[in-house]
Design a protein around this motif. Sequence first.
Motif, PDB file in Angstrom:
ATOM      1  N   ASP A 135       8.049   3.170  11.611  1.00 31.70           N
ATOM      2  CA  ASP A 135       7.804   3.457  13.028  1.00 31.70           C
ATOM      3  C   ASP A 135       7.951   4.960  13.271  1.00 31.70           C
ATOM      4  OD1 ASP A 135       8.586   0.655  12.695  1.00 31.70           O
ATOM      5  OD2 ASP A 135       8.555   0.533  14.876  1.00 31.70           O
ATOM      6  N   LYS A 136       8.978   5.544  12.631  1.00 35.54           N
ATOM      7  CA  LYS A 136       9.228   6.985  12.792  1.00 35.54           C
ATOM      8  C   LYS A 136       8.160   7.800  12.062  1.00 35.54           C
ATOM      9  CE  LYS A 136      14.196   6.199  13.194  1.00 35.54           C
ATOM     10  NZ  LYS A 136      14.558   4.950  12.532  1.00 35.54           N
ATOM     11  N   VAL A 137       7.805   7.360  10.852  1.00 38.52           N
ATOM     12  CA  VAL A 137       6.821   8.098  10.042  1.00 38.52           C
ATOM     13  C   VAL A 137       5.477   8.194  10.770  1.00 38.52           C
ATOM     14  CG1 VAL A 137       5.413   7.969   7.939  1.00 38.52           C
ATOM     15  CG2 VAL A 137       7.880   7.586   7.815  1.00 38.52           C
ATOM     16  N   PHE A 138       5.051   7.067  11.357  1.00 39.23           N
ATOM     17  CA  PHE A 138       3.741   7.027  11.995  1.00 39.23           C
ATOM     18  C   PHE A 138       3.791   7.254  13.509  1.00 39.23           C
ATOM     19  CE2 PHE A 138       2.716   4.495   8.118  1.00 39.23           C
ATOM     20  CZ  PHE A 138       1.697   5.304   7.654  1.00 39.23           C
ATOM     21  N   SER A 139       5.001   7.453  14.061  1.00 39.48           N
ATOM     22  CA  SER A 139       5.162   7.587  15.519  1.00 39.48           C
ATOM     23  C   SER A 139       4.432   6.457  16.231  1.00 39.48           C
ATOM     24  CB  SER A 139       4.631   8.940  15.997  1.00 39.48           C
ATOM     25  OG  SER A 139       5.256   9.994  15.326  1.00 39.48           O
ATOM     26  N   HIS A 140       4.667   5.268  15.742  1.00 38.66           N
ATOM     27  CA  HIS A 140       3.915   4.105  16.205  1.00 38.66           C
ATOM     28  C   HIS A 140       4.740   2.855  15.893  1.00 38.66           C
ATOM     29  CE1 HIS A 140       0.087   2.187  17.269  1.00 38.66           C
ATOM     30  NE2 HIS A 140       0.304   1.325  16.302  1.00 38.66           N
ATOM     31  N   SER A 141       4.674   1.866  16.755  1.00 39.31           N
ATOM     32  CA  SER A 141       5.400   0.624  16.518  1.00 39.31           C
ATOM     33  C   SER A 141       4.739  -0.159  15.372  1.00 39.31           C
ATOM     34  CB  SER A 141       5.411  -0.216  17.795  1.00 39.31           C
ATOM     35  OG  SER A 141       6.090  -1.415  17.566  1.00 39.31           O
ATOM     36  N   VAL A 142       5.525  -0.466  14.355  1.00 39.62           N
ATOM     37  CA  VAL A 142       5.021  -1.198  13.192  1.00 39.62           C
ATOM     38  C   VAL A 142       5.530  -2.640  13.275  1.00 39.62           C
ATOM     39  CG1 VAL A 142       5.047  -1.337  10.671  1.00 39.62           C
ATOM     40  CG2 VAL A 142       5.000   0.899  11.787  1.00 39.62           C
ATOM     41  N   PRO A 143       4.625  -3.619  13.272  1.00 37.64           N
ATOM     42  CA  PRO A 143       5.061  -5.022  13.362  1.00 37.64           C
ATOM     43  C   PRO A 143       5.950  -5.423  12.184  1.00 37.64           C
ATOM     44  CG  PRO A 143       2.644  -4.835  13.486  1.00 37.64           C
ATOM     45  CD  PRO A 143       3.177  -3.482  13.147  1.00 37.64           C
ATOM     46  N   GLU A 144       6.914  -6.296  12.465  1.00 40.52           N
ATOM     47  CA  GLU A 144       7.814  -6.778  11.405  1.00 40.52           C
ATOM     48  C   GLU A 144       7.028  -7.441  10.280  1.00 40.52           C
ATOM     49  OE1 GLU A 144      11.458  -8.496  11.985  1.00 40.52           O
ATOM     50  OE2 GLU A 144      12.091  -6.836  13.258  1.00 40.52           O
TER      51      GLU A 144
END
Length: 104
Positions: A68-77
């Motif tokens: 999430d931090k790497v892509f500045s985007h919410s990553v689904p579980e």
Amino acid sequence: MGLATRKIPMRKDVLTNEMYPKREMVRIVKDKDGIISIDPTGKKSGRGAYVGLDPDAVKEAKSKKVLDKVFSHSVPEEFYDELFEFVDHQKARMDLFGDLSKKH
């Protein structure tokens, strides 16, 4: 004449900050629509990041939401679970067969 030594392309593992040979890593990419996926070919367009073949690092990344931090985007579980399965499988192949991309 000696054998020419080829430079091995290295990439940083975004989960551990360690450097590894590119061929021993898995590329993850976020496309222009914000969709994050595993990129086995290494050729998809978008913002790429590399992870090593360490299933435990993927588990820890899931709990800390590292991608999430790497892509500045919410990553689904579910993506972390998919990545874990992929990395675990690739690591098993590497352990079994060694580096499959080397030509003999």
